[in-house]
Design an enzyme around this catalytic site. Structure first.
Site, mmCIF file in Angstrom:
data_model
loop_
_atom_site.group_PDB
_atom_site.id
_atom_site.type_symbol
_atom_site.label_atom_id
_atom_site.label_comp_id
_atom_site.label_asym_id
_atom_site.label_seq_id
_atom_site.Cartn_x
_atom_site.Cartn_y
_atom_site.Cartn_z
ATOM 1 N N VAL A 74 0.827 -1.212 0.000
ATOM 2 C CA VAL A 74 0.000 0.000 0.000
ATOM 3 C C VAL A 74 0.859 1.258 0.000
ATOM 4 O O VAL A 74 0.630 2.190 -0.781
ATOM 5 C CB VAL A 74 -0.962 -0.013 1.218
ATOM 6 C CG1 VAL A 74 -1.613 1.340 1.426
ATOM 7 C CG2 VAL A 74 -2.030 -1.078 1.011
ATOM 8 N N THR A 119 -5.417 -0.495 7.381
ATOM 9 C CA THR A 119 -6.752 -0.946 7.799
ATOM 10 C C THR A 119 -6.743 -1.114 9.313
ATOM 11 O O THR A 119 -6.018 -1.968 9.839
ATOM 12 C CB THR A 119 -7.093 -2.286 7.125
ATOM 13 O OG1 THR A 119 -7.038 -2.085 5.705
ATOM 14 C CG2 THR A 119 -8.469 -2.779 7.525
ATOM 15 N N LEU A 162 -7.297 -0.372 -2.736
ATOM 16 C CA LEU A 162 -6.628 -0.943 -3.919
ATOM 17 C C LEU A 162 -6.561 -2.468 -3.827
ATOM 18 O O LEU A 162 -6.571 -3.033 -2.731
ATOM 19 C CB LEU A 162 -5.230 -0.354 -4.086
ATOM 20 C CG LEU A 162 -4.159 -0.586 -2.998
ATOM 21 C CD1 LEU A 162 -3.543 -1.957 -3.068
ATOM 22 C CD2 LEU A 162 -3.086 0.476 -3.116
ATOM 23 N N LYS A 172 -14.083 0.287 5.741
ATOM 24 C CA LYS A 172 -13.076 -0.609 5.137
ATOM 25 C C LYS A 172 -13.335 -2.071 5.525
ATOM 26 O O LYS A 172 -13.309 -2.972 4.685
ATOM 27 C CB LYS A 172 -11.677 -0.169 5.584
ATOM 28 C CG LYS A 172 -10.563 -1.100 5.181
ATOM 29 C CD LYS A 172 -10.362 -1.154 3.679
ATOM 30 C CE LYS A 172 -9.455 -2.308 3.303
ATOM 31 N NZ LYS A 172 -9.253 -2.447 1.878
ATOM 32 N N ASN A 211 -14.506 -5.370 2.974
ATOM 33 C CA ASN A 211 -13.832 -6.670 2.860
ATOM 34 C C ASN A 211 -14.688 -7.810 3.401
ATOM 35 O O ASN A 211 -14.682 -8.913 2.864
ATOM 36 C CB ASN A 211 -12.473 -6.618 3.578
ATOM 37 C CG ASN A 211 -11.406 -6.001 2.688
ATOM 38 O OD1 ASN A 211 -11.668 -5.683 1.523
ATOM 39 N ND2 ASN A 211 -10.221 -5.808 3.221
ATOM 40 N N PHE A 267 -17.207 -11.359 -7.883
ATOM 41 C CA PHE A 267 -16.980 -12.057 -6.613
ATOM 42 C C PHE A 267 -17.980 -13.172 -6.349
ATOM 43 O O PHE A 267 -18.431 -13.362 -5.227
ATOM 44 C CB PHE A 267 -16.965 -11.046 -5.446
ATOM 45 C CG PHE A 267 -15.580 -10.580 -5.163
ATOM 46 C CD1 PHE A 267 -14.983 -9.625 -5.949
ATOM 47 C CD2 PHE A 267 -14.843 -11.148 -4.132
ATOM 48 C CE1 PHE A 267 -13.681 -9.231 -5.723
ATOM 49 C CE2 PHE A 267 -13.545 -10.762 -3.900
ATOM 50 C CZ PHE A 267 -12.961 -9.791 -4.707
ATOM 51 N N CYS A 310 -5.473 -9.429 3.274
ATOM 52 C CA CYS A 310 -6.581 -8.593 3.771
ATOM 53 C C CYS A 310 -7.792 -9.381 4.260
ATOM 54 O O CYS A 310 -8.141 -9.300 5.433
ATOM 55 C CB CYS A 310 -6.989 -7.600 2.691
ATOM 56 S SG CYS A 310 -5.696 -6.368 2.392
ATOM 57 N N LYS A 324 -7.484 -11.599 7.556
ATOM 58 C CA LYS A 324 -7.206 -10.866 8.801
ATOM 59 C C LYS A 324 -8.309 -9.847 9.096
ATOM 60 O O LYS A 324 -8.650 -9.629 10.255
ATOM 61 C CB LYS A 324 -5.825 -10.223 8.744
ATOM 62 C CG LYS A 324 -5.761 -8.850 8.149
ATOM 63 C CD LYS A 324 -4.392 -8.218 8.324
ATOM 64 C CE LYS A 324 -4.221 -7.009 7.421
ATOM 65 N NZ LYS A 324 -5.199 -5.944 7.583
ATOM 66 N N LYS A 369 -3.511 -14.965 -5.354
ATOM 67 C CA LYS A 369 -4.310 -14.675 -6.554
ATOM 68 C C LYS A 369 -3.336 -14.304 -7.671
ATOM 69 O O LYS A 369 -2.145 -14.071 -7.397
ATOM 70 C CB LYS A 369 -5.326 -13.564 -6.301
ATOM 71 C CG LYS A 369 -4.714 -12.202 -6.046
ATOM 72 C CD LYS A 369 -5.818 -11.154 -5.964
ATOM 73 C CE LYS A 369 -5.272 -9.787 -5.687
ATOM 74 N NZ LYS A 369 -6.271 -8.749 -5.578
#
Ligand code: NAI
Length: 444
Positions: free
Chosen positions: A11, A121, A156, A210, A214, A255, A266, A269, A327
């Site tokens: 980030v 985050t 992002l 945020k 997620n 998704f 991300c 966690k 990914k």
């Protein structure tokens, strides 16, 4: 503007480079001297498409610099982004030690007005802790220096991070003082020339936004993964179901892909941290706990399929593994399903030869103590001597392999696909057994 970015990871480096790209003077700080050495030598410590060009262009233009000096970093920017890691603590809550250390450093050394921006985050209430940590340091020094604390979570995606930062779909800003709000508007003006993307709110709502984003995305994945397991039992095909529901605009197509579990730095966690935040506020998050449980189970789905085919004792068996990163388009293996798979196969006595276009160095670091894992320089080379092929990451280069060569090379004609990349009929026609996720019927 003069901007300091504290933490030069995925980030921090992307944010720093993109902020320099629009004309700001940016200094990126990291306490890891190796990272800063690589960057100063003209290298990039992570794999992120397009990032090397943005970094080298802005270094050459004299707008982007790197340092390990906290003093220099605090002195440099009126804007101080905090983009350090927030890894899970033992109980799953976000470990704030790096964020608060960064805040204390700012408080210890600042001599003029700073806008401190939480980009990491962080759980609801962290901005207050950051404000408190800075205040404590100022009291220790017996000085009064003005500052603002803003929440500006980052959305992002690794693998498309530069594009996401340069063309964000929204910029969430949590702020409560006019000076900071004006500065944030100016800072992000170059990124929203076509229309207003800044979503302004109070600090706590920004922090929660945020996690909510997620958690929602992880929920969609776990929902589809559970349905995929059911589809297999019922003789249905999750790929048809996905297309059937994705065309409903209330649901949408994104998704909805069933697979062998989500990973990365991300979702796992952040889902755990939100569950912990809720628990400490006296509330259980039943849906999210189920999302987490379903994902843990899903990471074992390929192992279950493999042991059903080859037996639970895999001694003497050898597997080719395509894909290590969590990914495509990243070398990040944090919480990657491949890690669970490799550990389980090796524990059962198998050996594994893996191929990944960019994550093999990272795997060598993570699995340094695992003699049963080796690496291939090309995808097909991984298949030499293998009983079966297992696919965990949907890299583009795996999309259209030579199935007849795969059939000829494998000892048993079995392909286990954790990402549903292929048309089952094509593999059957090439004499291959095809085990994917949620394929209860054979499509042909
Ligand atoms: P990372 O682990 O790649 O980078 C963090 C960096 O901070 C490391 O290089 C570390 O050495 C450095 N650091 C730690 N303490 C420091 C200090 N006091 N001063 C200077 N540097 C320090 O982490 P990543 O992935 O960039 O994530 C950062 C934050 O952004 C996390 O909170 C994460 O949840 C969040 N985030 C990550 C995204 C991703 O795709 N990786 C996307 C959106 C948010």
């Amino acid at each position: 503007m003069k901007i300091t970015v504290v933490g030069t990871g995925y980030v921090g480096l992307v944010s720093g480079a993109c902020l320099a790209e629009v004309g700001n003077d940016v200094l990126c700080l990291d306490l890891n001297p190796e990272k800063i050495r690589i960057l100063k030598d003209g290298g990039i410590p992570i794999h992120e498409p397009g990032l090397d060009q943005v970094v080298s262009r802005n270094v050459a233009a004299g707008r982007l610099h790197f340092t390990t000096s906290i003093e220099e970093a605090v002195r440099f920017g009126t804007v101080q982004f905090i983009a350090v890691g927030t890894p899970p603590d033992e109980d799953g809550s976000a470990d704030l030690q790096y964020v608060l250390a960064a805040a204390r450093n700012i408080g210890r050394l600042m001599t003029d007005y700073k806008v401190v921006i939480d980009k990491s985050t962080v759980p609801v209430g962290t901005a207050d802790k950051v404000r408190g940590a800075i205040a404590e340091e100022l009291v220790k020094r017996d000085v009064v220096v003005p500052y603002s604390v803003v929440s500006n979570p980052e959305f992002l995606k690794e693998g498309a991070a530069v594009e996401d930062f340069m063309r964000p779909d929204r910029i969430v800003v949590g702020a409560d003082d006019e000076q900071a709000i004006n500065l944030m508007r100016a800072l992000y003006a170059p990124f929203q020339r076509s229309h207003e993307k800044l979503v302004l709110m109070d600090v706590r709502s920004a922090e929660l936004t945020k996690y909510a984003a997620n958690a929602m995305l992880a929920t969609r994945i776990s929902f589809m993964n559970e349905l995929a397991v059911l589809a297999e039992k019922l003789g249905a095909d999750i790929e048809h179901v996905r297309q059937g529901i994705g065309s409903d605009p209330r649901i949408g197509r994104h998704f909805l892909y069933a697979g062998c579990g989500y990973g990365g730095s991300c979702f796992p966690k952040d889902v755990k941290a939100l569950i912990q935040t809720a628990a400490s506020a006296g509330q259980g998050l039943k849906v999210l706990q189920a999302v987490e449980d379903a994902n843990e189970a899903q990471k074992l789905v390929l192992v279950d399929k493999i042991t059903r085919r080859f037996g639970s004792d895999l001694s003497g068996k050898h597997f080719a593994l395509w894909g290590l990163a969590f990914k495509p388009n990243t070398d990040d293996m944090r919480e990657a399903p491949s890690r669970v798979l490799i550990s389980e196969l090796c524990k059962r006595g198998a050996t594994v030869t893996a191929y990944d276009p960019v994550a093999m160095d990272e795997a060598r670091r993570i699995f340094a103590e695992e003699p049963r894992l080796s690496y291939a320089v090309r995808p097909m080379q991984a298949l030499d001597g293998a009983d079966a092929l297992v696919i965990v990451t949907e890299w583009l280069e795996f999309r259209s392999p030579d199935f007849s060569a795969i059939r000829k090379t494998l000892k048993s004609p079995a392909v286990f696909d954790g990402r549903n990349m292929y048309d089952p009929a094509l593999l059957l026609a090439n004499g291959l057994e095809y085990e994917a996720i949620g394929l209860g019927i054979k499509r042909n």
